[in-house]
Design a protein around this motif. Structure first.
Motif, mmCIF file in Angstrom:
data_model
loop_
_atom_site.group_PDB
_atom_site.id
_atom_site.type_symbol
_atom_site.label_atom_id
_atom_site.label_comp_id
_atom_site.label_asym_id
_atom_site.label_seq_id
_atom_site.Cartn_x
_atom_site.Cartn_y
_atom_site.Cartn_z
ATOM 1 N N ILE A 124 0.833 -1.199 0.000
ATOM 2 C CA ILE A 124 0.000 0.000 0.000
ATOM 3 C C ILE A 124 0.873 1.257 0.000
ATOM 4 N N LEU A 125 1.884 1.289 0.849
ATOM 5 C CA LEU A 125 2.744 2.473 0.938
ATOM 6 C C LEU A 125 3.530 2.717 -0.341
ATOM 7 N N ILE A 126 4.087 1.664 -0.902
ATOM 8 C CA ILE A 126 4.881 1.826 -2.122
ATOM 9 C C ILE A 126 3.981 2.219 -3.298
ATOM 10 N N THR A 127 2.830 1.574 -3.402
ATOM 11 C CA THR A 127 1.892 1.924 -4.468
ATOM 12 C C THR A 127 1.455 3.379 -4.325
ATOM 13 N N GLY A 128 1.127 3.776 -3.116
ATOM 14 C CA GLY A 128 0.723 5.159 -2.872
ATOM 15 C C GLY A 128 1.824 6.146 -3.223
ATOM 16 N N MET A 129 3.054 5.772 -2.947
ATOM 17 C CA MET A 129 4.188 6.642 -3.250
ATOM 18 C C MET A 129 4.264 6.915 -4.747
ATOM 19 N N PHE A 130 4.120 5.879 -5.569
ATOM 20 C CA PHE A 130 4.200 6.075 -7.017
ATOM 21 C C PHE A 130 2.977 6.796 -7.563
ATOM 22 N N HIS A 131 1.810 6.502 -7.021
ATOM 23 C CA HIS A 131 0.624 7.232 -7.464
ATOM 24 C C HIS A 131 0.755 8.717 -7.119
ATOM 25 N N THR A 132 1.275 9.010 -5.941
ATOM 26 C CA THR A 132 1.499 10.397 -5.543
ATOM 27 C C THR A 132 2.434 11.083 -6.530
ATOM 28 N N PHE A 133 3.524 10.425 -6.852
ATOM 29 C CA PHE A 133 4.491 10.995 -7.787
ATOM 30 C C PHE A 133 3.857 11.257 -9.155
ATOM 31 N N PHE A 134 3.169 10.276 -9.695
ATOM 32 C CA PHE A 134 2.624 10.417 -11.041
ATOM 33 C C PHE A 134 1.418 11.363 -11.104
ATOM 34 N N GLU A 135 0.825 11.694 -9.968
ATOM 35 C CA GLU A 135 -0.231 12.702 -9.963
ATOM 36 C C GLU A 135 0.289 14.037 -10.491
ATOM 37 N N LEU A 136 1.555 14.325 -10.252
ATOM 38 C CA LEU A 136 2.153 15.567 -10.747
ATOM 39 C C LEU A 136 2.057 15.632 -12.267
ATOM 40 N N VAL A 137 2.332 14.523 -12.915
ATOM 41 C CA VAL A 137 2.293 14.452 -14.371
ATOM 42 C C VAL A 137 0.846 14.491 -14.859
ATOM 43 N N ILE A 138 0.003 13.703 -14.241
ATOM 44 C CA ILE A 138 -1.400 13.623 -14.655
ATOM 45 C C ILE A 138 -2.062 15.000 -14.607
ATOM 46 N N HIS A 139 -1.763 15.752 -13.563
ATOM 47 C CA HIS A 139 -2.397 17.061 -13.386
ATOM 48 C C HIS A 139 -1.600 18.212 -13.999
ATOM 49 N N GLU A 140 -0.505 17.869 -14.660
ATOM 50 C CA GLU A 140 0.312 18.860 -15.365
ATOM 51 C C GLU A 140 0.646 20.065 -14.488
ATOM 52 N N MET A 141 1.115 19.770 -13.284
ATOM 53 C CA MET A 141 1.565 20.849 -12.403
ATOM 54 C C MET A 141 2.657 21.634 -13.124
ATOM 55 N N PRO A 142 2.750 22.922 -12.891
ATOM 56 C CA PRO A 142 3.903 23.633 -13.454
ATOM 57 C C PRO A 142 5.189 22.930 -13.000
ATOM 58 N N LEU A 143 6.147 22.799 -13.889
ATOM 59 C CA LEU A 143 7.344 22.018 -13.598
ATOM 60 C C LEU A 143 8.046 22.486 -12.328
ATOM 61 N N SER A 144 8.160 23.775 -12.124
ATOM 62 C CA SER A 144 8.845 24.254 -10.915
ATOM 63 C C SER A 144 8.093 23.820 -9.656
ATOM 64 N N ASP A 145 6.753 23.826 -9.700
ATOM 65 C CA ASP A 145 5.974 23.329 -8.566
ATOM 66 C C ASP A 145 6.179 21.827 -8.408
ATOM 67 N N ALA A 146 6.157 21.100 -9.516
ATOM 68 C CA ALA A 146 6.337 19.647 -9.471
ATOM 69 C C ALA A 146 7.692 19.289 -8.871
ATOM 70 N N GLU A 147 8.732 20.017 -9.255
ATOM 71 C CA GLU A 147 10.062 19.764 -8.687
ATOM 72 C C GLU A 147 10.050 19.980 -7.173
ATOM 73 N N ASN A 148 9.386 21.029 -6.732
ATOM 74 C CA ASN A 148 9.293 21.292 -5.298
ATOM 75 C C ASN A 148 8.481 20.205 -4.599
ATOM 76 N N TYR A 149 7.392 19.784 -5.224
ATOM 77 C CA TYR A 149 6.576 18.725 -4.637
ATOM 78 C C TYR A 149 7.360 17.416 -4.533
ATOM 79 N N VAL A 150 8.190 17.118 -5.528
ATOM 80 C CA VAL A 150 9.020 15.908 -5.449
ATOM 81 C C VAL A 150 9.961 16.010 -4.265
ATOM 82 N N LYS A 151 10.547 17.161 -4.073
ATOM 83 C CA LYS A 151 11.441 17.371 -2.921
ATOM 84 C C LYS A 151 10.693 17.117 -1.610
ATOM 85 N N GLU A 152 9.502 17.677 -1.503
ATOM 86 C CA GLU A 152 8.700 17.501 -0.285
ATOM 87 C C GLU A 152 8.243 16.053 -0.117
#
Length: 167
Positions: A124-152
């Motif tokens: 569950i944790l590992i699956t959630g981790m990857f879904h969280t990561f790929f949400e950035l792509v799915i929702h087309e966050m601005p790249l600078s925001d996505a980079e910050n979100y990955v850091k967080e």
């Protein structure tokens, strides 16, 4: 394009889909596998020190690649049901799970044993981790925001995994 013309280029819709996304799917998986292998190849005593660094570099690489190939990656993430590409996250979860078990063995060898992690919780944790990561792509966050979100996200997941692993 007529149906007849379509089938002159591709034998099936699946073949067309593979032509559109196949190399991008392979790039993401190859990048992830390479990072896991580079980490596993490190001397065991160095692994705890650099655990999040190598995975972080990989996640940024995948993020930048996905943004450079946004439409194709979104096809994989959002429209691949019923194709072999629908399993991207599942494949990454399997790889990460095996790497987690290998790292736990390294910790045992180093005299820093990790408690057993319930397999269902681990999945569950590992699956959630990857879904969280790929949400950035799915929702087309601005790249600078996505980079910050990955850091967080990395800080969040690293702290959580270290706690669960008793480190």
């Amino acid at each position: 394009m007529t149906t007849g013309a379509f089938y002159g280029y591709y034998k099936s819709k699946e073949e067309l889909f593979e032509a559109l996304v196949g190399k991008h799917y392979e790039y993401i998986l190859t990048c992830f596998k390479k990072a896991q292998q580079e980490f596993a190849d490190l001397p065991h005593n160095q692994q705890p020190e650099v655990m999040s660094e190598i995975s972080g570099i990989c996640m940024y690489d995948i993020l930048h690649y996905a943004y450079e190939h946004l439409e194709e990656c979104k096809l994989i993430l959002c429209c691949s049901e019923g194709t072999k590409f629908a399993g991207l996250i599942d494949e990454m979860v399997e790889i990460e799970t095996a790497a987690t078990h290998a790292y736990q063995e390294v910790l045992r060898e180093l005299g820093r044993p990790s408690p057993r992690i319930d397999p269902a919780l681990e999945h569950i944790l590992i699956t959630g981790m990857f879904h969280t990561f790929f949400e950035l792509v799915i929702h087309e966050m601005p790249l600078s925001d996505a980079e910050n979100y990955v850091k967080e996200m990395r800080a969040f997941y690293t702290a959580g995994w270290m706690k669960i692993m008793g480190q």
